[in-house]
Scaffold this motif. Structure first.
Motif, PDB file in Angstrom:
ATOM      1  N   LEU A 115       0.821  -1.208   0.000  1.00  0.00           N
ATOM      2  CA  LEU A 115       0.000   0.000   0.000  1.00  0.00           C
ATOM      3  C   LEU A 115       0.854   1.256   0.000  1.00  0.00           C
ATOM      4  O   LEU A 115       0.358   2.340  -0.326  1.00  0.00           O
ATOM      5  N   THR A 116       2.132   1.126   0.383  1.00  0.00           N
ATOM      6  CA  THR A 116       3.006   2.300   0.369  1.00  0.00           C
ATOM      7  C   THR A 116       3.174   2.848  -1.037  1.00  0.00           C
ATOM      8  O   THR A 116       3.521   4.021  -1.209  1.00  0.00           O
ATOM      9  N   ARG A 117       2.940   2.001  -2.052  1.00  0.00           N
ATOM     10  CA  ARG A 117       3.058   2.455  -3.434  1.00  0.00           C
ATOM     11  C   ARG A 117       1.871   3.327  -3.834  1.00  0.00           C
ATOM     12  O   ARG A 117       1.947   4.104  -4.772  1.00  0.00           O
ATOM     13  N   HIS A 118       0.766   3.213  -3.111  1.00  0.00           N
ATOM     14  CA  HIS A 118      -0.460   3.898  -3.494  1.00  0.00           C
ATOM     15  C   HIS A 118      -0.826   5.051  -2.551  1.00  0.00           C
ATOM     16  O   HIS A 118      -1.656   5.879  -2.902  1.00  0.00           O
ATOM     17  N   PHE A 119      -0.255   5.089  -1.353  1.00  0.00           N
ATOM     18  CA  PHE A 119      -0.594   6.119  -0.384  1.00  0.00           C
ATOM     19  C   PHE A 119       0.656   6.910  -0.028  1.00  0.00           C
ATOM     20  O   PHE A 119       1.658   6.341   0.426  1.00  0.00           O
ATOM     21  N   VAL A 120       0.574   8.206  -0.234  1.00  0.00           N
ATOM     22  CA  VAL A 120       1.728   9.075   0.037  1.00  0.00           C
ATOM     23  C   VAL A 120       2.080   9.052   1.510  1.00  0.00           C
ATOM     24  O   VAL A 120       3.254   9.035   1.887  1.00  0.00           O
ATOM     25  N   GLY A 121       1.056   9.025   2.375  1.00  0.00           N
ATOM     26  CA  GLY A 121       1.311   9.058   3.805  1.00  0.00           C
ATOM     27  C   GLY A 121       2.162   7.896   4.285  1.00  0.00           C
ATOM     28  O   GLY A 121       3.041   8.071   5.141  1.00  0.00           O
ATOM     29  N   LEU A 122       1.930   6.695   3.731  1.00  0.00           N
ATOM     30  CA  LEU A 122       2.724   5.538   4.143  1.00  0.00           C
ATOM     31  C   LEU A 122       4.167   5.657   3.665  1.00  0.00           C
ATOM     32  O   LEU A 122       5.105   5.273   4.364  1.00  0.00           O
ATOM     33  N   ARG A 123       4.356   6.198   2.467  1.00  0.00           N
ATOM     34  CA  ARG A 123       5.729   6.396   1.992  1.00  0.00           C
ATOM     35  C   ARG A 123       6.443   7.461   2.826  1.00  0.00           C
ATOM     36  O   ARG A 123       7.631   7.325   3.138  1.00  0.00           O
ATOM     37  N   VAL A 124       5.705   8.498   3.188  1.00  0.00           N
ATOM     38  CA  VAL A 124       6.299   9.523   4.045  1.00  0.00           C
ATOM     39  C   VAL A 124       6.685   8.924   5.393  1.00  0.00           C
ATOM     40  O   VAL A 124       7.723   9.268   5.970  1.00  0.00           O
ATOM     41  N   LEU A 125       5.837   8.013   5.907  1.00  0.00           N
ATOM     42  CA  LEU A 125       6.153   7.368   7.179  1.00  0.00           C
ATOM     43  C   LEU A 125       7.463   6.594   7.087  1.00  0.00           C
ATOM     44  O   LEU A 125       8.295   6.636   8.009  1.00  0.00           O
ATOM     45  N   GLY A 126       7.676   5.890   5.972  1.00  0.00           N
ATOM     46  CA  GLY A 126       8.938   5.171   5.797  1.00  0.00           C
ATOM     47  C   GLY A 126      10.131   6.109   5.768  1.00  0.00           C
ATOM     48  O   GLY A 126      11.159   5.839   6.399  1.00  0.00           O
ATOM     49  N   HIS A 127      10.009   7.232   5.041  1.00  0.00           N
ATOM     50  CA  HIS A 127      11.100   8.212   5.009  1.00  0.00           C
ATOM     51  C   HIS A 127      11.318   8.825   6.391  1.00  0.00           C
ATOM     52  O   HIS A 127      12.455   9.106   6.783  1.00  0.00           O
ATOM     53  N   THR A 128      10.234   9.044   7.131  1.00  0.00           N
ATOM     54  CA  THR A 128      10.361   9.620   8.467  1.00  0.00           C
ATOM     55  C   THR A 128      11.105   8.673   9.394  1.00  0.00           C
ATOM     56  O   THR A 128      11.954   9.099  10.188  1.00  0.00           O
ATOM     57  N   LEU A 129      10.794   7.390   9.317  1.00  0.00           N
ATOM     58  CA  LEU A 129      11.479   6.418  10.164  1.00  0.00           C
ATOM     59  C   LEU A 129      12.965   6.375   9.847  1.00  0.00           C
ATOM     60  O   LEU A 129      13.805   6.282  10.756  1.00  0.00           O
ATOM     61  N   ARG A 130      13.308   6.447   8.553  1.00  0.00           N
ATOM     62  CA  ARG A 130      14.727   6.446   8.191  1.00  0.00           C
ATOM     63  C   ARG A 130      15.405   7.736   8.642  1.00  0.00           C
ATOM     64  O   ARG A 130      16.556   7.711   9.083  1.00  0.00           O
ATOM     65  N   ALA A 131      14.707   8.856   8.506  1.00  0.00           N
ATOM     66  CA  ALA A 131      15.310  10.137   8.901  1.00  0.00           C
ATOM     67  C   ALA A 131      15.422  10.266  10.413  1.00  0.00           C
ATOM     68  O   ALA A 131      16.223  11.065  10.904  1.00  0.00           O
ATOM     69  N   SER A 132      14.617   9.514  11.164  1.00  0.00           N
ATOM     70  CA  SER A 132      14.602   9.621  12.627  1.00  0.00           C
ATOM     71  C   SER A 132      15.342   8.462  13.273  1.00  0.00           C
ATOM     72  O   SER A 132      15.048   8.114  14.429  1.00  0.00           O
ATOM     73  N   THR A 133      16.290   7.873  12.561  1.00  0.00           N
ATOM     74  CA  THR A 133      17.024   6.731  13.114  1.00  0.00           C
ATOM     75  C   THR A 133      17.747   7.101  14.403  1.00  0.00           C
ATOM     76  O   THR A 133      17.731   6.338  15.382  1.00  0.00           O
ATOM     77  N   ASN A 134      18.362   8.268  14.420  1.00  0.00           N
ATOM     78  CA  ASN A 134      19.096   8.680  15.627  1.00  0.00           C
ATOM     79  C   ASN A 134      18.165   8.833  16.813  1.00  0.00           C
ATOM     80  O   ASN A 134      18.509   8.459  17.947  1.00  0.00           O
ATOM     81  N   GLU A 135      16.981   9.376  16.571  1.00  0.00           N
ATOM     82  CA  GLU A 135      16.021   9.553  17.664  1.00  0.00           C
ATOM     83  C   GLU A 135      15.533   8.204  18.190  1.00  0.00           C
ATOM     84  O   GLU A 135      15.357   8.024  19.398  1.00  0.00           O
ATOM     85  N   PHE A 136      15.320   7.238  17.277  1.00  0.00           N
ATOM     86  CA  PHE A 136      14.893   5.907  17.720  1.00  0.00           C
ATOM     87  C   PHE A 136      15.996   5.219  18.517  1.00  0.00           C
ATOM     88  O   PHE A 136      15.723   4.560  19.530  1.00  0.00           O
ATOM     89  N   LEU A 137      17.232   5.359  18.059  1.00  0.00           N
ATOM     90  CA  LEU A 137      18.339   4.782  18.817  1.00  0.00           C
ATOM     91  C   LEU A 137      18.453   5.420  20.186  1.00  0.00           C
ATOM     92  O   LEU A 137      18.707   4.734  21.193  1.00  0.00           O
ATOM     93  N   LEU A 138      18.248   6.746  20.252  1.00  0.00           N
ATOM     94  CA  LEU A 138      18.283   7.436  21.537  1.00  0.00           C
ATOM     95  C   LEU A 138      17.174   6.926  22.452  1.00  0.00           C
ATOM     96  O   LEU A 138      17.386   6.714  23.660  1.00  0.00           O
ATOM     97  N   LEU A 139      15.988   6.709  21.885  1.00  0.00           N
ATOM     98  CA  LEU A 139      14.870   6.193  22.668  1.00  0.00           C
ATOM     99  C   LEU A 139      15.184   4.791  23.206  1.00  0.00           C
ATOM    100  O   LEU A 139      14.895   4.487  24.379  1.00  0.00           O
ATOM    101  N   ILE A 140      15.768   3.943  22.374  1.00  0.00           N
ATOM    102  CA  ILE A 140      16.105   2.584  22.813  1.00  0.00           C
ATOM    103  C   ILE A 140      17.163   2.602  23.909  1.00  0.00           C
ATOM    104  O   ILE A 140      17.091   1.852  24.890  1.00  0.00           O
ATOM    105  N   ILE A 141      18.151   3.494  23.762  1.00  0.00           N
ATOM    106  CA  ILE A 141      19.206   3.583  24.780  1.00  0.00           C
ATOM    107  C   ILE A 141      18.623   4.049  26.106  1.00  0.00           C
ATOM    108  O   ILE A 141      18.914   3.491  27.179  1.00  0.00           O
ATOM    109  N   PHE A 142      17.767   5.096  26.065  1.00  0.00           N
ATOM    110  CA  PHE A 142      17.128   5.571  27.295  1.00  0.00           C
ATOM    111  C   PHE A 142      16.306   4.463  27.945  1.00  0.00           C
ATOM    112  O   PHE A 142      16.338   4.268  29.169  1.00  0.00           O
ATOM    113  N   LEU A 143      15.555   3.742  27.115  1.00  0.00           N
ATOM    114  CA  LEU A 143      14.704   2.682  27.639  1.00  0.00           C
ATOM    115  C   LEU A 143      15.543   1.547  28.224  1.00  0.00           C
ATOM    116  O   LEU A 143      15.212   1.003  29.293  1.00  0.00           O
ATOM    117  N   ALA A 144      16.641   1.193  27.559  1.00  0.00           N
ATOM    118  CA  ALA A 144      17.503   0.118  28.058  1.00  0.00           C
ATOM    119  C   ALA A 144      18.140   0.495  29.394  1.00  0.00           C
ATOM    120  O   ALA A 144      18.216  -0.329  30.320  1.00  0.00           O
TER     121      ALA A 144
END
Length: 509
Positions: free
Chosen positions: A323-352
């Motif tokens: 569905l990411t091929r047909h919905f812009v929002g889902l593709r944007v979500l994928g780009h957002t996750l890739r662009a926010s890799t540092n924030e996710f790693l920071l979240l995992i470190i804090f949680l650990a």
């Protein structure tokens, strides 16, 4: 104020806004355009008004305030209400290096450019022109669109055309856009809706196969021969309603056709094979054909393979990612996750860190006040060891709270309360950054989708070579000047102008 200070003052009019400063201030950055205003012969090389005694530049007045403040303070800040690319153009005009931007403003300056580079995929190629009723693209734009598809539909022998292919070069990019880009034409939208329909039907069928109403109990008789002894075994087998199998077969035929067309018409076979969504497509299609081929076999090996394939059926649910091929929002979500890799790693470190600290604290807190008859101090608590406390800490910090493990002492309850509060704060810190990234990516993606295509982009004409607005070149700069003799901007613009006109400019750039 002394006469020396009065003569050192200079007035600069930028876009109708007058600025006053000292020549000594402009000399703090040698080699820049403003530094050349402090030269003795600057009045003859720039647009100077003798009546008002000021230099005029037809540039953005708001940004110039930040540029001039850089000369005064030595710190270059980026305005929050100015788009990054516009600020970059102004810095280039004034001859200032973008790396001089202060760290506090660097992300504001860079975020739009980074987002545009990441979201180039959202630009529709439209190799065959727009939808019905829209004007066709220019030949140059059409060629660029086809180049983005990795193909050129010009006939063989034409200037610059890729050799070979014949009419295949015409329909191949159109078929690729038809099945790959839902926004390229009305026919592509129809194909996208058809693909979406079959995806939803396939997922619905997959879910209904597990419902009791669509499962049939079948008695199967098997003959087992061991030596001279023949044994008849009666076993029960659960089969799916045939109607669901037929529906899934129709869906798989569509997915097969779609997959074959896309792999035949794709511009780069290697990139197509390496794409994760295409791998999911293939893995989801293959088990159905293997099941059909092995269903007629009665050997034990065939039954084992069929059992394994039924377990692998869960891959079909991964079709939802198509569905990411047909919905812009889902593709944007994928780009957002890739662009926010540092924030996710920071979240995992804090949680650990929180899990490790609070699991240890709850383990020892629950042993305070244990009975003397319990040397281990674990009879009255769920927390028998620290590793078990990891699960409790994760569930508590994420505010999930299953309730399968909970503290029973006052000291343990205090630790549990602190763990919950720390979890709320830990998760809340990186989330705003991720949300801001998604908002920025989504707005840019929607702009790329909804902005009308222009037939011809307006490009401002460069100023003539003899215009006084051009700053000085190396030839006109005095060798004994306190400023640098060269400016990257001046050399670059001057070379480009000389190349276009075939003349040597009288006045420097």
């Amino acid at each position: 104020m002394g006469k020396g200070e009065e003569s050192d003052k200079i007035t600069i009019n930028v876009g109708g806004t007058r600025h006053e400063t000292y020549k000594s201030t402009l000399r703090t950055l040698p080699g820049t355009r403003l530094a050349w205003l402090a030269d003795p012969d600057a009045q003859s090389n720039f647009d100077f008004d003798g009546k008002s005694n000021e230099f005029f530049f037809d540039r953005h007045p708001g940004i110039f305030s930040y540029v001039l403040n850089y000369y005064r303070t030595g710190k270059l800040h980026c305005p929050a209400d100015i788009c990054g690319p516009l600020f970059e153009e102004e810095l280039t005009y004034w001859g200032i290096d973008e790396t001089d931007v202060e760290p506090c403003c660097w992300m504001t300056y860079r975020q739009h450019r980074d987002a545009e580079e990441a979201l180039d995929i959202f630009e529709s190629p439209e190799p065959g022109g727009g939808a019905a009723g829209e004007e066709p693209e220019e030949e140059g734009g059409r060629e660029m669109a086809l180049q983005r598809l990795g193909m050129d539909d010009r006939p063989p022998g034409a200037a610059g055309a890729a050799g070979g292919g014949g009419c295949c070069r015409n329909w191949q990019p159109r078929m690729w856009a038809l099945f790959e880009d839902p926004y390229s034409s009305k026919a592509a939208r129809v194909v996208a809706f058809a693909s979406l329909f079959f995806i939803l039907v396939s997922i619905t069928t997959f879910c209904l196969e597990t419902h009791e109403a669509f499962n049939i109990d079948v008695n199967v008789t098997e003959t087992l021969v061991v030596g001279n002894t023949t044994t008849i075994l009666l076993t029960h087998k659960v089969e799916t309603e045939p109607i669901l199998t037929y529906i899934e077969g129709v869906c798989v035929l569509w997915f097969t056709l779609e997959f074959l067309v896309r792999i035949i018409c794709c511009p780069d076979k290697l990139l197509f094979v390496k794409n994760l969504l295409n791998i999911i497509d293939f893995v989801a299609i293959l088990p159905f054909y293997l099941e059909v081929g092995l269903s007629g076999l009665s050997s034990k090996a065939a039954r084992d393979v069929l059992g394994f394939l039924r377990v692998v059926r869960f891959v079909r649910i991964l079709r939802i990612f198509k569905l990411t091929r047909h919905f812009v929002g889902l593709r944007v979500l994928g780009h957002t996750l890739r662009a926010s890799t540092n924030e996710f790693l920071l979240l995992i470190i804090f949680l650990a860190l929180g899990v490790l600290i609070f699991a240890t604290m709850i383990y020892y807190a629950e042993r305070i006040g244990a009975k003397t008859s319990d040397p281990r101090g674990s009879d009255h608590t769920h927390f028998k060891n620290i590793p078990i406390g990891f699960w409790w800490a994760v569930v508590t910090m994420t505010t999930l709270g299953y309730g399968d493990m909970y503290p029973k002492t006052w000291s343990g309850m205090v630790v549990g309360a602190l763990c919950a509060l720390a979890g709320v704060l830990t998760i809340a810190m990186p989330v705003p950054v991720i949300v801001n990234n998604f908002g920025m990516y989504y707005s840019l993606a929607m702009a790329k989708q909804k902005l009308p295509k222009k037939k011809k982009k307006h490009i401002p004409r460069p100023a003539p070579l003899d215009s006084p607005t051009y700053c000085k070149s190396e030839e006109n700069s005095p060798r004994n000047s306190t400023q640098s003799d060269t400016c990257p901007l001046a050399v670059e613009e001057g070379a480009a102008e000389r190349k276009r006109s075939g003349e040597t400019p009288k006045v420097g750039q």
